[in-house]
Design an enzyme around this catalytic site. Structure first.
Site, PDB file in Angstrom:
ATOM      1  N   GLU A 264      -8.676 -13.732  -1.434  1.00 47.97           N
ATOM      2  CA  GLU A 264      -7.975 -14.011  -0.165  1.00 47.97           C
ATOM      3  C   GLU A 264      -8.698 -15.130   0.574  1.00 47.97           C
ATOM      4  O   GLU A 264      -9.922 -15.083   0.778  1.00 47.97           O
ATOM      5  CB  GLU A 264      -7.915 -12.748   0.693  1.00 47.97           C
ATOM      6  CG  GLU A 264      -7.273 -13.021   2.042  1.00 47.97           C
ATOM      7  CD  GLU A 264      -6.815 -11.771   2.771  1.00 47.97           C
ATOM      8  OE1 GLU A 264      -6.403 -10.794   2.119  1.00 47.97           O
ATOM      9  OE2 GLU A 264      -6.867 -11.785   4.011  1.00 47.97           O
TER      10      GLU A 264
ATOM     11  N   HIS B  73       0.885  -1.165   0.000  1.00 43.69           N
ATOM     12  CA  HIS B  73       0.000   0.000   0.000  1.00 43.69           C
ATOM     13  C   HIS B  73       0.926   1.218   0.000  1.00 43.69           C
ATOM     14  O   HIS B  73       2.021   1.164   0.574  1.00 43.69           O
ATOM     15  CB  HIS B  73      -0.838   0.100   1.275  1.00 43.69           C
ATOM     16  CG  HIS B  73      -1.724  -1.063   1.558  1.00 43.69           C
ATOM     17  ND1 HIS B  73      -1.300  -2.172   2.232  1.00 43.69           N
ATOM     18  CD2 HIS B  73      -3.038  -1.255   1.306  1.00 43.69           C
ATOM     19  CE1 HIS B  73      -2.312  -3.021   2.368  1.00 43.69           C
ATOM     20  NE2 HIS B  73      -3.384  -2.486   1.812  1.00 43.69           N
TER      21      HIS B  73
ATOM     22  N   ASP C 155     -10.782 -11.799  10.712  1.00 37.66           N
ATOM     23  CA  ASP C 155      -9.717 -12.001   9.732  1.00 37.66           C
ATOM     24  C   ASP C 155      -8.394 -12.187  10.471  1.00 37.66           C
ATOM     25  O   ASP C 155      -7.719 -11.205  10.779  1.00 37.66           O
ATOM     26  CB  ASP C 155      -9.692 -10.728   8.854  1.00 37.66           C
ATOM     27  CG  ASP C 155      -8.976 -10.902   7.543  1.00 37.66           C
ATOM     28  OD1 ASP C 155      -8.705 -12.054   7.163  1.00 37.66           O
ATOM     29  OD2 ASP C 155      -8.687  -9.887   6.892  1.00 37.66           O
TER      30      ASP C 155
ATOM     31  N   ASP D 276      -5.678 -13.726   9.457  1.00 34.75           N
ATOM     32  CA  ASP D 276      -4.501 -13.606   8.573  1.00 34.75           C
ATOM     33  C   ASP D 276      -3.343 -14.499   9.012  1.00 34.75           C
ATOM     34  O   ASP D 276      -2.204 -14.038   9.150  1.00 34.75           O
ATOM     35  CB  ASP D 276      -4.016 -12.148   8.512  1.00 34.75           C
ATOM     36  CG  ASP D 276      -4.878 -11.273   7.632  1.00 34.75           C
ATOM     37  OD1 ASP D 276      -5.693 -11.812   6.856  1.00 34.75           O
ATOM     38  OD2 ASP D 276      -4.740 -10.038   7.713  1.00 34.75           O
TER      39      ASP D 276
ATOM     40  N   GLU E  36     -10.483  -7.234  -4.526  1.00 36.18           N
ATOM     41  CA  GLU E  36     -10.260  -8.251  -3.491  1.00 36.18           C
ATOM     42  C   GLU E  36     -11.514  -8.304  -2.614  1.00 36.18           C
ATOM     43  O   GLU E  36     -11.713  -7.459  -1.743  1.00 36.18           O
ATOM     44  CB  GLU E  36      -9.030  -7.875  -2.659  1.00 36.18           C
ATOM     45  CG  GLU E  36      -8.676  -8.926  -1.635  1.00 36.18           C
ATOM     46  CD  GLU E  36      -7.419  -8.553  -0.837  1.00 36.18           C
ATOM     47  OE1 GLU E  36      -6.486  -7.960  -1.399  1.00 36.18           O
ATOM     48  OE2 GLU E  36      -7.405  -8.868   0.369  1.00 36.18           O
TER      49      GLU E  36
ATOM     50  N   ASP F 297       2.416   1.980   3.315  1.00 41.32           N
ATOM     51  CA  ASP F 297       3.380   1.001   3.862  1.00 41.32           C
ATOM     52  C   ASP F 297       4.798   1.437   3.501  1.00 41.32           C
ATOM     53  O   ASP F 297       5.751   1.105   4.206  1.00 41.32           O
ATOM     54  CB  ASP F 297       3.217  -0.400   3.247  1.00 41.32           C
ATOM     55  CG  ASP F 297       1.820  -0.958   3.371  1.00 41.32           C
ATOM     56  OD1 ASP F 297       1.119  -0.586   4.320  1.00 41.32           O
ATOM     57  OD2 ASP F 297       1.448  -1.774   2.495  1.00 41.32           O
TER      58      ASP F 297
HETATM   59  C1  XUL Z   1      -7.387  -6.663   4.476  1.00 35.78           C
HETATM   60  C2  XUL Z   1      -6.624  -7.048   3.284  1.00 35.78           C
HETATM   61  C3  XUL Z   1      -5.780  -5.984   2.660  1.00 35.78           C
HETATM   62  C4  XUL Z   1      -5.677  -6.096   1.178  1.00 35.78           C
HETATM   63  C5  XUL Z   1      -4.957  -4.955   0.527  1.00 35.78           C
HETATM   64  O1  XUL Z   1      -8.207  -7.661   4.971  1.00 35.78           O
HETATM   65  O2  XUL Z   1      -6.641  -8.182   2.881  1.00 35.78           O
HETATM   66  O3  XUL Z   1      -4.533  -6.016   3.248  1.00 35.78           O
HETATM   67  O4  XUL Z   1      -5.032  -7.264   0.812  1.00 35.78           O
HETATM   68  O5  XUL Z   1      -5.495  -3.723   0.839  1.00 35.78           O
HETATM   69 CO    CO Z   2      -5.600  -9.204   1.404  1.00 32.72          CO
END
Ligand code: XUL
Ligand code: CO
Length: 439
Positions: A268, A101, A307, A309, A232, A104
């Site tokens: 994702e 991003h 989420d 992750d 996404e 970032d």
């Molecule tokens: C948030 C997510 C983000 C996107 C990019 O859930 O997945 O990090 O991948 O903005």
């Molecule tokens: Co993502």
């Protein structure tokens, strides 16, 4: 040049018997599977935000991981140290791509002109590193969810001025994506949704998101961006209702707004599960619409509703994901680890263990998916299951569009009772998968 991860060697393939925690057991970049090198099947990418920025802070406590890389956070020296550390990290793991991003890469300034100047400076620096290492940019995006001005969304904000700032950020992020030769540009609708209909004009918000995307396509193509735009999908978090709920919703939206020729999906795994789908479901829906672009590889926790992750560990899921990717003929994008270490795994070593886990899990997924493909029994079963559409005159008429309700009703009346559909044999097929994987 300063070495940040001094105690960690280059990570090499040592095979399944290796007990070395700093080696791959399954990811062998040069191994050829179904005519292609593993590294081509698996274009892995590092997410700048999780790996180089996030420290493990959450709403209950400060960060646990040290990511200053010897500089003061919030400075351009720190931004450059992150570039140095990031390229060393990717080189040691043999990762070919990175994703980012805008914010970032550099600390965001109060004035957007200064943020943009910083982005010019850091991207010059990143370019020199890319030339030295051969590492490439997979995709870029604008963070249009962290700054308080985006409290009501970006394209979907109630404020036209905020919309203009979102447009400015997309424009700059596209400039930098093109400068770095990125393969894609992502829209993740972080706050593109709503909390309550009581204060929301859903129609205007959705049309405005489409307008912003159309402007991005027009501008991107005008500056020579030839890659894919990606949506996404994610159903919720941070918003209660997010407009890009899942692949089917996002694809319908793109088609309704004539954006489907320029956009594909970035799927994702953890977003799929939040939407109540499997990862492979989202991949299949994207693929059958010709819109499987890229993936954010991670996994959620079945016991938690948010989420998380996590780095991918579930080999069945990776297997079924890779089966979908093989069926689709591969990804136009890559495999971005949008994943973070658990908060108590806070050391540099843990950053490497996490990527070794993720890369080995996808390598196993690929190896397994290739075995299932080569075995052929699953494909044969599915083909046979639908044989009535291909092998009978009735079926051929239906799928070629050469019949109608009158004719079919007459056919049914003549038949009286249809023959039983064949068994789905789900349990037999699940055993078959286990036999192929573990037999
Ligand atoms: C948030 C997510 C983000 C996107 C990019 O859930 O997945 O990090 O991948 O903005
Ligand atoms: Co993502």
């Amino acid at each position: 040049m300063k070495e940040y991860f001094k105690s960690i060697p280059n990570i090499k393939f040592e095979g399944a018997a290796s007990k070395n925690p700093f080696a791959f057991r399954f990811y062998d970049a040069e191994r050829v599977i179904l005519g292609k090198k593993m590294s081509e099947h698996l274009p892995f990418a590092m997410a700048w935000w999780h790996n180089l920025c996030a420290t493990g802070s959450d709403m209950f406590g400060r960060g646990t991981a040290e990511k200053s890389f010897g500089e003061t956070p919030g400075t351009m020296q720190h931004a450059k140290a992150k570039v140095d550390a990031g390229f060393e990290f990717m080189r040691k793991l043999g990762i070919q791509y990175f994703c980012w991003h805008d914010v970032d890469l550099v600390p965001e300034a109060d004035d957007i002109k200064e943020t943009n100047r910083r982005l010019d400076e850091i991207s010059d620096y990143i370019l020199t590193k890319m030339r030295d290492t051969g590492i490439k940019c997979l995709w870029g995006t604008a963070n249009m969810f962290s700054n308080p001005r985006f409290m009501n969304g970006a394209g979907s904000s109630n404020s036209a001025e905020v919309f203009a700032f979102a447009a400015a950020q997309v424009k700059k992020a596209l400039d930098i994506t093109v400068k770095l030769g990125g393969k894609g540009y992502v829209f993740w609708g972080g706050r593109e949704g709503y909390e309550t209909l009581l204060n929301t004009d859903v129609a205007l918000e959705q049309e405005n998101i489409a307008r912003l995307m159309k402007m991005a396509v027009d501008y991107g193509r005008s500056i020579g961006f030839k890659g894919d735009f990606f949506i996404e999908p994610k159903p919720k978090e941070p918003m209660k209702h997010q407009y890009d709920f899942d692949a089917a919703t996002a694809i319908g939206f793109l088609k309704a707004h004539n954006l489907d020729k320029d956009f594909k999906m970035n799927i994702e795994a953890n977003h799929a599960t939040l939407a109540g789908h499997t990862f492979e479901h989202e991949l299949r829906i994207s693929a059958i619409n010709g819109m499987l672009g890229s993936i954010d590889a991670n996994q959620g926790d079945w016991l938690l509703g948010w989420d998380t992750d996590e780095f991918p560990y579930d080999v069945y899921t990776a297997t079924f994901a890779m089966l979908e990717i093989l069926r689709a003929g591969g990804l136009t994008g890559g495999i971005n680890f949008d994943a973070k270490n658990r908060r108590p795994s806070y050391t540099y070593e843990d950053m490497f263990h996490a990527f070794i886990l993720g890369m080995d899990t996808f390598a196993l997924g690929l190896i397994n998916a290739a075995k299932i493909t080569e075995d052929g029994r699953l494909t044969d079963f599915v083909n046979e299951r639908y044989a009535s559409y291909h092998k009978t005159e009735l079926g051929r008429k239906i799928i070629s569009g050469n019949t109608n309700l009158r004719e079919l009703a007459a056919y049914a009346e003549k038949l009286g009772v249809p023959s039983q559909p064949s068994s789905g044999r789900q349990e037999m097929l699940q055993s078959l998968i286990n036999e192929i994987l573990f037999g």
